[in-house]
Scaffold this motif. Structure first.
Motif, short mmCIF file in Angstrom:
data_model
loop_
_atom_site.label_atom_id
_atom_site.label_comp_id
_atom_site.label_asym_id
_atom_site.label_seq_id
_atom_site.Cartn_x
_atom_site.Cartn_y
_atom_site.Cartn_z
N TYR A 173 0.84 -1.20 0.00
CA TYR A 173 0.00 0.00 0.00
C TYR A 173 0.88 1.26 0.00
O TYR A 173 0.69 2.17 -0.79
CB TYR A 173 -0.91 -0.04 1.23
N GLU A 174 1.89 1.26 0.89
CA GLU A 174 2.79 2.42 0.98
C GLU A 174 3.54 2.65 -0.32
O GLU A 174 3.86 3.78 -0.69
CB GLU A 174 3.81 2.21 2.12
N ASP A 175 3.85 1.55 -1.03
CA ASP A 175 4.58 1.67 -2.30
C ASP A 175 3.68 2.08 -3.46
O ASP A 175 4.12 2.14 -4.60
CB ASP A 175 5.27 0.33 -2.66
N GLY A 176 2.40 2.29 -3.17
CA GLY A 176 1.49 2.75 -4.23
C GLY A 176 0.97 1.65 -5.13
O GLY A 176 0.45 1.92 -6.21
N ILE A 177 1.10 0.40 -4.69
CA ILE A 177 0.56 -0.71 -5.48
C ILE A 177 -0.98 -0.67 -5.38
O ILE A 177 -1.51 -0.64 -4.27
CB ILE A 177 1.07 -2.08 -4.94
N THR A 178 -1.65 -0.67 -6.50
CA THR A 178 -3.12 -0.62 -6.45
C THR A 178 -3.75 -1.97 -6.79
O THR A 178 -4.84 -2.27 -6.34
CB THR A 178 -3.67 0.45 -7.43
N GLU A 179 -3.04 -2.76 -7.60
CA GLU A 179 -3.58 -4.07 -8.02
C GLU A 179 -2.55 -5.13 -7.71
O GLU A 179 -1.37 -4.95 -8.04
CB GLU A 179 -3.78 -4.07 -9.53
N ALA A 180 -3.00 -6.21 -7.12
CA ALA A 180 -2.03 -7.25 -6.73
C ALA A 180 -2.64 -8.62 -6.88
O ALA A 180 -3.86 -8.78 -7.02
CB ALA A 180 -1.60 -7.02 -5.29
#
Ligand code: FEC
Length: 312
Positions: free
Chosen positions: A100-107
């Motif tokens: 989340y902190e790294d800006g990942i939106t889709e995983a």
């Protein structure tokens, strides 16, 4: 094609990094209830018997990195790897928070265990869902199970065949497929775990034309409630009584060399086999075999195409 990196969350059971961590680890496994002194001493003794620490941390890291490398080389959407362990650091919620902190939106999330149970895989997924919901991201696709991935079945069949080749009379050896036991109450919960173990085992048996194969359970918890059986140690005794002299043990529910294989099979089951005068041959674990990592890659790409993207 979307070229934005997709988060890849690879999850596994985790193991204590040193003997000092066995108490918090065991407490975590027991949902926060510390083990008795006797239970703790017994678990420490088992870790000592396999050399002090389990190789699981190292193997999980190699599996996760190898999988990410394959995904980043296959021409599909690139991934950014995160690792989350169920019972030790790096814990699953911390890994999701880093995404989340790294800006990942889709995983996409995958657990390094092939068969689905509400009491195993689902508990990993639950931690991911709860953390993502609390933070407001990322959105996840889940690999629910991957026991029927063709390349996984190929790798499993190769291992059974290899183990049979180490028997004196392969055509008379009994192949015992095992997995981690779970409380027997899963049978009343419509849980697919047992059925999935049979599905992958039966496929291998059919492919190799096995005439002697069966299922057993291993590593049952030390609690009072009934666990799935028969236990592999009892099965060895029964097989001896039935006249078998050679057994191939295939712990198909596990994909790494760790305590449940190195102690429960290589030490405990081997000692029982020796006592009984049985020749016990264990199949090789998957570890970071490239053929196995290719199966995991296929499972991830399949889920990317087919699984629903679940918003937090
Ligand atoms: O090498 C290592 O240090 C870690 C090996 C390890 C793996 C593993 C996988 C599974 N477990 C599953 C279910 C349960 C249930 C309980 C339980 C207890 C333990 C204990 C140790 C342990 N497990 Fe494990 N498991 C590993 C290690 N496991 C150590 C505690 C002492 C003992 O009972 O031996 C019972 C909890 C309770 O007491 O309430 C249930 C399942 C898997 C396979 C799927 C997965 O990897 O998540 C299912 C590896």
């Amino acid at each position: 094609m979307n070229t934005q990196p997709m988060g890849l969350l690879v999850m596994a059971y985790g193991t204590p990094h040193s003997l000092d961590e066995v108490l918090p680890y065991y407490t975590d496994i027991r949902h926060g209830r510390p083990p008795s002194d006797e239970q703790l001493a017994d678990l420490i003794r088992r870790y000592e018997a396999i050399g002090g620490v389990s190789p699981l941390t190292d193997i999980t890291r190699r599996q996760a990195e190898g999988l990410a490398q394959l995904l980043n080389a296959d021409g599909g959407r690139p991934v950014r790897l995160y690792q989350g362990m169920k019972h030790t650091s790096p814990f699953i919620p911390d890994a999701v928070a880093r995404m989340y902190e790294d800006g990942i939106t889709e995983a996409i999330a995958i657990v390094l265990a092939p068969h689905y149970s509400t009491m195993s895989i689902e508990t990993y997924h639950q931690q991911v869902r709860e953390t993502a919901a609390r933070l407001g991201g990322p959105s996840f696709r889940y690999v629910r199970q991957w026991h029927m991935e063709p390349r996984f079945l190929d790798a499993l069949a190769d291992r059974v065949q290899e183990a049979l080749a180490r028997c004196r009379e392969p055509q008379h050896a009994m192949v015992v497929f095992s997995a981690h036991s779970l409380p027997a109450r899963i049978l009343e919960m419509n849980d697919p775990y047992v059925e999935q173990l049979h599905e992958s085992g039966d496929t291998i048996a059919k492919r190799l034309d096995l005439h002697h194969y069966m299922y057993a359970w291993q590593s049952a918890g030390r609690t009072r409630e009934p666990w799935l059986g028969p236990d592999i140690l009892d099965v060895l005794r029964d097989l001896k009584e039935e006249g078998y002299s050679e057994v191939v043990s295939c712990s198909q529910g596990f994909v790494a060399d760790h305590l449940e294989v190195l102690y429960d099979i290589d030490i405990e089951a081997q000692a029982r086999a020796r006592e009984l005068g049985l020749h016990l041959v264990r199949t090789r674990q998957m570890n970071d075999d490239p053929a196995f990592l290719a199966a995991l890659r296929d499972a991830v790409r399949r889920a990317e195409r087919e699984a629903e993207l679940i918003d937090p």
